[in-house]
Scaffold this motif. Structure first.
Motif, PDB file in Angstrom:
ATOM      1  N   ALA A 139       0.830  -1.203   0.000  1.00  0.00           N
ATOM      2  CA  ALA A 139       0.000   0.000   0.000  1.00  0.00           C
ATOM      3  C   ALA A 139       0.866   1.256   0.000  1.00  0.00           C
ATOM      4  O   ALA A 139       0.545   2.248  -0.653  1.00  0.00           O
ATOM      5  N   ALA A 140       1.994   1.187   0.734  1.00  0.00           N
ATOM      6  CA  ALA A 140       2.898   2.338   0.789  1.00  0.00           C
ATOM      7  C   ALA A 140       3.504   2.627  -0.574  1.00  0.00           C
ATOM      8  O   ALA A 140       3.620   3.785  -0.991  1.00  0.00           O
ATOM      9  N   VAL A 141       3.885   1.572  -1.292  1.00  0.00           N
ATOM     10  CA  VAL A 141       4.453   1.745  -2.638  1.00  0.00           C
ATOM     11  C   VAL A 141       3.424   2.344  -3.576  1.00  0.00           C
ATOM     12  O   VAL A 141       3.718   3.261  -4.348  1.00  0.00           O
ATOM     13  N   GLU A 142       2.190   1.819  -3.533  1.00  0.00           N
ATOM     14  CA  GLU A 142       1.131   2.338  -4.396  1.00  0.00           C
ATOM     15  C   GLU A 142       0.833   3.799  -4.086  1.00  0.00           C
ATOM     16  O   GLU A 142       0.610   4.610  -4.986  1.00  0.00           O
ATOM     17  N   THR A 143       0.850   4.131  -2.786  1.00  0.00           N
ATOM     18  CA  THR A 143       0.601   5.516  -2.392  1.00  0.00           C
ATOM     19  C   THR A 143       1.699   6.428  -2.908  1.00  0.00           C
ATOM     20  O   THR A 143       1.449   7.539  -3.389  1.00  0.00           O
ATOM     21  N   GLU A 144       2.939   5.939  -2.816  1.00  0.00           N
ATOM     22  CA  GLU A 144       4.069   6.724  -3.297  1.00  0.00           C
ATOM     23  C   GLU A 144       3.972   6.965  -4.799  1.00  0.00           C
ATOM     24  O   GLU A 144       4.259   8.055  -5.293  1.00  0.00           O
ATOM     25  N   GLN A 145       3.523   5.952  -5.526  1.00  0.00           N
ATOM     26  CA  GLN A 145       3.362   6.092  -6.968  1.00  0.00           C
ATOM     27  C   GLN A 145       2.284   7.113  -7.299  1.00  0.00           C
ATOM     28  O   GLN A 145       2.430   7.919  -8.211  1.00  0.00           O
ATOM     29  N   GLU A 146       1.190   7.056  -6.548  1.00  0.00           N
ATOM     30  CA  GLU A 146       0.071   7.943  -6.824  1.00  0.00           C
ATOM     31  C   GLU A 146       0.389   9.389  -6.466  1.00  0.00           C
ATOM     32  O   GLU A 146      -0.128  10.319  -7.082  1.00  0.00           O
ATOM     33  N   THR A 147       1.233   9.575  -5.443  1.00  0.00           N
ATOM     34  CA  THR A 147       1.542  10.918  -4.979  1.00  0.00           C
ATOM     35  C   THR A 147       2.885  11.414  -5.485  1.00  0.00           C
ATOM     36  O   THR A 147       3.428  12.378  -4.952  1.00  0.00           O
ATOM     37  N   ASP A 155       5.656  13.374  -7.459  1.00  0.00           N
ATOM     38  CA  ASP A 155       5.644  14.760  -7.903  1.00  0.00           C
ATOM     39  C   ASP A 155       5.436  14.831  -9.417  1.00  0.00           C
ATOM     40  O   ASP A 155       6.281  14.356 -10.187  1.00  0.00           O
ATOM     41  N   PRO A 156       4.338  15.406  -9.892  1.00  0.00           N
ATOM     42  CA  PRO A 156       4.078  15.508 -11.343  1.00  0.00           C
ATOM     43  C   PRO A 156       5.202  16.235 -12.077  1.00  0.00           C
ATOM     44  O   PRO A 156       5.527  15.888 -13.213  1.00  0.00           O
ATOM     45  N   ALA A 157       5.780  17.234 -11.436  1.00  0.00           N
ATOM     46  CA  ALA A 157       6.857  17.986 -12.070  1.00  0.00           C
ATOM     47  C   ALA A 157       8.083  17.095 -12.284  1.00  0.00           C
ATOM     48  O   ALA A 157       8.743  17.175 -13.329  1.00  0.00           O
ATOM     49  N   ALA A 158       8.371  16.232 -11.310  1.00  0.00           N
ATOM     50  CA  ALA A 158       9.513  15.322 -11.433  1.00  0.00           C
ATOM     51  C   ALA A 158       9.273  14.316 -12.549  1.00  0.00           C
ATOM     52  O   ALA A 158      10.190  13.983 -13.316  1.00  0.00           O
ATOM     53  N   PRO A 168      14.340   3.584 -19.467  1.00  0.00           N
ATOM     54  CA  PRO A 168      13.651   4.720 -18.839  1.00  0.00           C
ATOM     55  C   PRO A 168      14.019   4.845 -17.360  1.00  0.00           C
ATOM     56  O   PRO A 168      14.348   3.841 -16.702  1.00  0.00           O
ATOM     57  N   PRO A 169      13.956   6.049 -16.799  1.00  0.00           N
ATOM     58  CA  PRO A 169      14.166   6.221 -15.361  1.00  0.00           C
ATOM     59  C   PRO A 169      13.139   5.409 -14.566  1.00  0.00           C
ATOM     60  O   PRO A 169      12.003   5.213 -15.020  1.00  0.00           O
ATOM     61  N   ALA A 170      13.542   4.943 -13.409  1.00  0.00           N
ATOM     62  CA  ALA A 170      12.667   4.084 -12.598  1.00  0.00           C
ATOM     63  C   ALA A 170      11.339   4.754 -12.269  1.00  0.00           C
ATOM     64  O   ALA A 170      10.304   4.091 -12.188  1.00  0.00           O
ATOM     65  N   ILE A 171      11.356   6.073 -12.102  1.00  0.00           N
ATOM     66  CA  ILE A 171      10.124   6.779 -11.741  1.00  0.00           C
ATOM     67  C   ILE A 171       9.061   6.664 -12.829  1.00  0.00           C
ATOM     68  O   ILE A 171       7.864   6.806 -12.560  1.00  0.00           O
ATOM     69  N   LEU A 172       9.483   6.388 -14.068  1.00  0.00           N
ATOM     70  CA  LEU A 172       8.540   6.322 -15.181  1.00  0.00           C
ATOM     71  C   LEU A 172       7.968   4.929 -15.423  1.00  0.00           C
ATOM     72  O   LEU A 172       6.975   4.779 -16.134  1.00  0.00           O
TER      73      LEU A 172
END
Length: 208
Positions: free
Chosen positions: A79-87, A89-92, A172-176
């Motif tokens: 749940a923490a991972v999913e929350t982190e993904q959802e939140t 930073d759009p700018a990042a 791709p960067p991991a964030i993507l």
């Protein structure tokens, strides 16, 4: 003398049964303190057996509780991972996407140098082909298709071929790619001679 002897014998014979009864009684009935001690030992043995029988159940209950706790921790981490993904930073995410598209465009130019022009794009382009494609975490092109164009089949084929020829694409960067392959949109800008530049790295168009 005889009378005295007879009296003594009578006394002895009279007291014999009583003595024998007492002795028999002593053999058959254990003393009260022995009975109490025996009862105490029996009770103690019963308590030990009951404790031993209860111990495995306690361990089993503890094991089940431990498994439930582990499952709760795992679910909480997910749940923490999913929350982190959802939140995130759009700018990042936007910045990482722009940087990745530039790296990808450079790779396409390197692998198809004869199809790319170095000068500024002409004022009125022959064609603008927009491709929609997906890239996984390893840089593999998952799918690609023409999203929009002026129906110039030659330039559409050139754009698709140049993208596919650039494989493997940059990772791709991991964030993507936290939720799987990233979906991208990119434009191929074609001059009249059929060569192109990619918008993410293209020069400014010539003014009219």
């Amino acid at each position: 003398m005889k009378i005295t002897h007879l009296l003594v014998m009578a006394v002895l014979l009279g007291s014999g049964p009583s003595f024998g009864a007492d002795e028999a009684s002593g053999r058959s009935d254990p003393p009260a303190d022995r009975q109490i001690a025996h009862a105490g030992k029996t009770k103690q043995k019963g308590a030990v057996k009951a404790k031993a029988a209860a111990t495995p159940k306690a361990k089993t209950k503890k094991t089940k509780k431990s498994k439930k706790t582990s499952a709760k921790i795992k679910n909480a981490d997910k749940a923490a991972v999913e929350t982190e993904q959802e939140t995130a930073d759009p700018a990042a995410i936007a910045a990482a996407t722009d940087l990745y598209k530039k790296a990808l465009a450079e790779k396409v130019v390197q692998t198809s140098p004869t199809k790319v022009y170095a000068e500024r794009p002409q004022a009125l382009l022959r064609s603008v082909v927009v491709l929609k494609f997906s890239v996984d975490a390893e840089g593999k092109l998952v799918q690609s298709a023409v999203l929009r164009s002026n129906r110039d089949r030659t330039t559409e084929a050139t754009a698709l071929d140049s993208l596919r020829a650039a494989q493997p694409l940059p990772k791709p960067p991991a964030i993507l790619v936290r939720r799987g392959p990233i979906e991208l949109y990119e434009s191929w800008l074609f001059n009249n001679d059929g060569r192109f530049q990619i918008r993410s790295t293209a020069l400014q168009q010539i003014n009219r």
